[in-house]
Motif scaffolding. Structure first.
Motif, PDB file in Angstrom:
ATOM      1  N   TYR A 230       0.809  -1.218   0.000  1.00 43.43           N
ATOM      2  CA  TYR A 230       0.000   0.000   0.000  1.00 43.43           C
ATOM      3  C   TYR A 230       0.842   1.267   0.000  1.00 43.43           C
ATOM      4  O   TYR A 230       0.360   2.333  -0.374  1.00 43.43           O
TER       5      TYR A 230
ATOM      6  N   VAL B 194      -2.366   4.105  12.391  1.00 44.54           N
ATOM      7  CA  VAL B 194      -1.896   2.731  12.239  1.00 44.54           C
ATOM      8  C   VAL B 194      -2.847   1.797  12.963  1.00 44.54           C
ATOM      9  O   VAL B 194      -3.039   1.909  14.181  1.00 44.54           O
ATOM     10  N   ARG B 195      -3.436   0.895  12.246  1.00 46.39           N
ATOM     11  CA  ARG B 195      -4.352  -0.048  12.885  1.00 46.39           C
ATOM     12  C   ARG B 195      -3.566  -1.057  13.703  1.00 46.39           C
ATOM     13  O   ARG B 195      -2.555  -1.586  13.246  1.00 46.39           O
ATOM     14  N   ILE B 196      -4.045  -1.307  14.912  1.00 44.06           N
ATOM     15  CA  ILE B 196      -3.384  -2.276  15.778  1.00 44.06           C
ATOM     16  C   ILE B 196      -4.419  -3.270  16.293  1.00 44.06           C
ATOM     17  O   ILE B 196      -5.615  -2.989  16.282  1.00 44.06           O
TER      18      ILE B 196
ATOM     19  N   VAL C 266     -10.002  -1.494   3.770  1.00 42.16           N
ATOM     20  CA  VAL C 266      -8.908  -2.437   3.626  1.00 42.16           C
ATOM     21  C   VAL C 266      -8.179  -2.522   4.948  1.00 42.16           C
ATOM     22  O   VAL C 266      -7.774  -1.518   5.502  1.00 42.16           O
ATOM     23  N   SER C 267      -8.066  -3.720   5.451  1.00 46.88           N
ATOM     24  CA  SER C 267      -7.360  -3.898   6.696  1.00 46.88           C
ATOM     25  C   SER C 267      -5.875  -3.713   6.466  1.00 46.88           C
ATOM     26  O   SER C 267      -5.295  -4.313   5.577  1.00 46.88           O
ATOM     27  N   GLU C 268      -5.269  -2.883   7.304  1.00 49.71           N
ATOM     28  CA  GLU C 268      -3.817  -2.718   7.184  1.00 49.71           C
ATOM     29  C   GLU C 268      -3.104  -4.009   7.533  1.00 49.71           C
ATOM     30  O   GLU C 268      -1.973  -4.220   7.150  1.00 49.71           O
ATOM     31  N   ASP C 269      -3.781  -4.838   8.295  1.00 51.50           N
ATOM     32  CA  ASP C 269      -3.136  -6.089   8.660  1.00 51.50           C
ATOM     33  C   ASP C 269      -2.960  -6.998   7.464  1.00 51.50           C
ATOM     34  O   ASP C 269      -2.169  -7.922   7.466  1.00 51.50           O
TER      35      ASP C 269
ATOM     36  N   GLU D  57       0.553  -6.919   4.865  1.00 55.15           N
ATOM     37  CA  GLU D  57       1.858  -7.481   5.142  1.00 55.15           C
ATOM     38  C   GLU D  57       2.129  -8.750   4.325  1.00 55.15           C
ATOM     39  O   GLU D  57       3.207  -9.297   4.377  1.00 55.15           O
TER      40      GLU D  57
END
Lengths: 225, 200
Positions: A43, A61-63, A216-219, A222
């Motif tokens: 991304y 930042v999604r955590i 969209v999930s930042e997770d 990766e």
């Protein structure tokens, strides 16, 4: 991917030796904890992409919601930003005017400028050469793919590797409410996490929970690593 | 319930450098911070316009770590590192790091338009507490004088034979610095109300 399944990675870096296990409760000089997050190359293809976004929109930042960092202090804790292509090195550094090996940045720039003189000017290449980059190695990543670029990278042995290229000061934790929610879950509210109703600026509509075309999930980003 | 006043003392000599983090009890004149009250245990809901990011829009039900800077650039939104710090591991999620140690080991310099404000901000957070312990509430280290304040305080403590230690040691440090307040006075700005109380 469910964010709840993403675990913090308390790996001690062999290179830096400065990653700390959450249990050690290590504090920075300012008396607050710092954390590191990586931005995925799917991304944000270059660190410069991250920098541009942060300048324009701040950092978000999604955590995992079951792994909330502790010990973060507003304005003191820092969020270090990592990217898999943050560090550029060259294996075959040419000698500069004074007989010393050129730096990676100087060598790659010289090669591109030389190629421009030989192959003629490409407006896109010229634009990138003339653009201001806060993360200098990103310039060469953003050069359009071409035989010339491949030859330069191959000849100089250009490599990119993971690194930390910037940091931002922590200002808070936010929970984005689901459409049916009016407040954040109790366990998150108890941790002082701020509840936000996200509204899409372009349409004025509340972000739908199930609209995966927009969400969209930042997770998930990766997986390209 | 007031928090313990956290005070960080660091100083360097030509021969060695050492750091110490110490918690010391609130003392007269020192600012005490308290958690902001939250009505009914639940903060109000903010409606926020969001635009698309590299990863899309925020996901409802997601928790986000944020850095939004502060109005007027008092808190820089991003600090760039040059050169970048090599890091052998790609991390999913987040990890705690010792960023000060990383910066020191890699001899990273700061770049970008926010250089001065970033360094000033970070240093000020460390030494403002000491200034308050010496001069009381309302004191502020002058712009551009944070490093001189640190070095002067370090010199005073070194000359007095002070060494970092337990809480009593931190209290002693504050007392030593108060006794030499005149040497630090030119580096701080003090409100009239505070300056009146210091001399008493």
């Amino acid at each position: 991917m469910d964010d709840a399944n993403v675990k913090p990675d308390p790996i001690v870096s062999a290179a830096s030796g400065t990653t700390t296990d959450p249990a050690t409760n290590q504090l920075s000089q300012a008396g607050a904890r710092d954390i590191l997050v990586f931005r995925g190359a799917e991304y944000w293809p270059t660190p410069e992409d991250v920098i541009r976004e942060v300048h324009a929109q701040g950092l978000s930042v999604r955590i995992p919601r079951n792994q909330i960092p502790e010990g973060l202090v507003h304005g003191l804790s820092r969020i270090a930003l990592g990217h898999i292509k943050a560090v550029m090195t060259i294996e075959n550094a040419p000698l500069g005017a004074e007989g010393n090996p050129m730096t990676a940045e100087d060598a790659v720039r010289a090669a591109f400028e030389s190629a421009t003189q030989v192959d003629g000017h490409d407006p896109e290449v010229d634009a990138i050469l003339g653009r201001t980059y806060e993360h200098a190695p990103s310039r060469w990543l953003e050069m359009p793919e071409s035989d010339t670029k491949r030859e330069i990278f191959e000849k100089l042995g250009v490599k990119y590797s993971p690194g930390i290229f910037a940091y931002s000061y922590y200002t808070g934790l936010t929970y984005y409410l689901k459409p049916e929610e009016t407040e954040s879950p109790a366990e998150l509210a108890a941790k002082g996490i701020h509840a936000v109703r996200g509204v899409v600026a372009e349409t004025g509509e509340v972000i739908p929970a199930e609209d995966q075309s927009n969400v969209v999930s930042e997770d998930d980003d990766e997986t390209d690593q | 319930m007031a928090r313990v006043n956290a005070c960080y003392i660091e100083f360097q000599s030509s021969e060695r450098a050492f750091t110490r983090f110490q918690d010391i009890e609130p003392i007269a004149g020192a600012i005490e911070t308290e958690d902001k009250p939250v009505a009914n245990g639940q903060a109000s809901v903010e409606t926020r316009l969001v635009t698309r990011r590299g990863c899309g829009y925020p996901k409802p039900g997601g928790v986000y770590l944020e850095s939004q800077g502060e109005a007027g650039g008092t808190l820089p939104i991003i600090i760039l590192l040059d050169p970048p710090i090599p890091h052998s591991h790609f991390h999913r999620g987040w990890v705690y790091v010792d960023l000060d140690k990383m910066l020191e080991q890699q001899q990273v310099s700061y770049v970008g338009s926010s250089v001065a404000s970033a360094e000033e901000w970070h240093l000020r957070q460390k030494y403002q507490g000491i200034a308050r312990d010496v001069f009381g509430d309302g004191v502020r280290i002058k712009n551009g004088q944070v490093i001189r304040f640190r070095d002067t305080a370090a010199r005073i403590l070194t000359t007095a034979g002070w060494v970092p230690g337990a809480m009593a040691s931190a209290m002693l440090a504050a007392r030593i610095l108060r006794e030499h307040a005149e040497e630090l006075a030119s580096l701080v700005e003090i409100s009239k109300k505070t300056s009146d109380s210091v001399g008493k």
